[in-house]
Design an enzyme around this catalytic site. Structure first.
Site, short mmCIF file in Angstrom:
data_model
loop_
_atom_site.label_atom_id
_atom_site.label_comp_id
_atom_site.label_asym_id
_atom_site.label_seq_id
_atom_site.Cartn_x
_atom_site.Cartn_y
_atom_site.Cartn_z
N THR A 138 -7.80 4.66 -12.27
CA THR A 138 -7.33 3.48 -11.51
C THR A 138 -5.82 3.21 -11.42
O THR A 138 -5.61 2.03 -11.74
CB THR A 138 -8.32 2.54 -11.47
OG1 THR A 138 -9.69 3.00 -11.45
CG2 THR A 138 -8.16 1.47 -10.17
N LYS A 156 -0.04 -0.26 -9.52
CA LYS A 156 -1.45 -1.07 -9.32
C LYS A 156 -2.19 -0.38 -10.37
O LYS A 156 -2.22 0.78 -10.75
CB LYS A 156 -1.98 -0.83 -7.69
CG LYS A 156 -2.36 0.65 -7.45
CD LYS A 156 -3.65 0.94 -7.70
CE LYS A 156 -4.71 -0.32 -7.27
NZ LYS A 156 -6.19 0.03 -7.80
#
Length: 397
Positions: free
Chosen positions: A193, A182
């Site tokens: 992230t 992700k």
């Protein structure tokens, strides 16, 4: 090529792995938000974690587990919606308790469960919902559940990222390698992230896994530079359970070369899926620097160009103004000789030997008008080289 893509493959495609993703109310909208990837056999494990000095509670927990032992990991629990970063001792206590619940439900040792989180920083996931989600996910694990797991780890992205490869070794022997990831906005070469879990049924020790992961990440996730932020939560994990059988893959062998090639390809594929999702219909930008004194210098310049707002606006709006490239190179902090500098946008040379070149604006507009823009910076001052991938996301005010 010693590997083939497995159609509809997913993170639980390798032998001995099971996975699933469930909804337990961690996201604002009702969707899958908790995943478990489980191995029937103990796994050799390699991991790379965020370089942010502030680490989320799950990362601190994982680092402590793996510092003691890397050959007995059985499961990874991942929640979306709550990052559990900046939550102090209460956040860490939540992680420890959730790992204990998972270990009990899966009937594995307590120190064989790793934890990952993604979502809103400053918020720990509610323990009651995590408990419910872990118990439900543990009861729904199956060998075809990888897609559900890939969906459950998403936050703001539009689609899951997953891939599985079958790797050919000698004498007809094969092993499988798969992964899910992700990431979208806020991605940089420091794993910002970014969560990725890779599974393989190959028999290979953690020392070789770690070396292989270092190489593959440097050639894939380490080249992503979208928003340039570094998250406290980010991790890339490789779990190898040896369920394919056969002799172990050893250092210097043909088998290790074939497996490394497949791992490189898998990480590259997942990184490109992240880039495509982050671009959201915008353009990809490929920044290549060569001729630097060192690879590190080349990477520093490439990142400076990739994070330049002027460069990304040039690409987003097809502006025949390459000045942002020159400014970014000069401001990168790398020592260089301006009189040797060469800059290209696509096939158009805009600077050579430190002097601007005459060109038709229409040529530069044409070079910028496609879905992918290639920028080349050549310092003509050594053998160092680096490439960074970015996109026009966030370029428009």
């Amino acid at each position: 090529m010693s590997y083939n893509i497995i159609e509809d493959g997913h993170v639980s495609s390798p032998a001995g792995f099971r996975a699933t993703g469930v909804s337990c109310g961690l996201k604002e909208i009702r969707a899958r938000d908790l995943a478990i990837v489980y191995s029937q056999y103990p796994c050799q494990t390699a991991a790379l974690f965020t370089t942010n000095l502030i680490v989320a509670a799950p990362i601190f927990f994982n680092q402590a587990i793996l510092a003691r032992k890397r050959d007995n990991i059985r499961a990874v629990v991942i929640n979306a919606g709550h990052a559990n970063a900046g939550t102090g001792q209460p956040g860490l206590a939540t992680v420890v308790h959730c790992a204990k619940i998972a270990a009990e439900e899966l009937e594995v040792p307590r120190d064989s469960v790793l934890m990952l989180s993604t979502g809103q920083i400053g918020v720990a996931p509610p323990l009651d919902r995590m408990r419910e989600g872990i118990r439900r996910a543990a009861s729904e694990l199956d060998s075809n559940g990888g897609r559900r797991a890939a969906l459950a780890i998403l936050t703001s992205e539009t689609r899951p990222k997953e891939r599985a490869l079958r790797v050919s070794l000698r004498e007809g022997r094969t092993v499988t390698l798969a992964g899910m990831a992700k990431g979208g906005r806020m991605v940089s070469p420091n794993l910002a992230t970014l969560l990725c879990v890779i599974t393989t049924d190959a028999p290979i020790e953690s020392r070789l896994l770690m070396r292989a992961l270092d190489q593959s990440v440097s050639r894939s996730f380490g080249r992503l530079y979208i928003d340039g932020d570094v998250s406290p939560n980010d991790a890339v994990l490789v779990l190898a359970n040896g369920a394919a059988g056969g002799p172990p893959i050893v250092d210097g062998s043909r088998e290790l070369g074939a497996w490394q090639q497949a791992l490189d390809a898998l990480c590259y594929d997942l990184a490109q899926q992240i880039l495509r999702d982050a671009a959201s219909g915008g353009k990809h930008i490929l920044v290549t620097v060569r001729g630097a004194a060192t690879d590190a210098d080349a990477a520093q310049i490439a990142r400076a160009v990739a994070r330049s707002t002027a460069v990304r606006l040039m690409c987003a709006r097809n502006l025949p103004d390459w000045g942002g490239m020159l400014v970014a190179v000069g401001a990168s902090g790398v020592d260089l000789r301006p009189d040797l500098l060469e800059l290209r946008v696509g096939a158009v040379t805009v600077m050579n030997e430190g002097l601007s070149k005459r060109f038709e604006p229409a040529e530069l507009i044409q070079a910028l008008s496609g879905p992918e823009v290639e920028l080349l910076i050549d310092l003509h001052n050594g053998a160092g080289a680096a490439t960074v991938w970015t996109c026009t996301t966030g370029a428009e005010p």
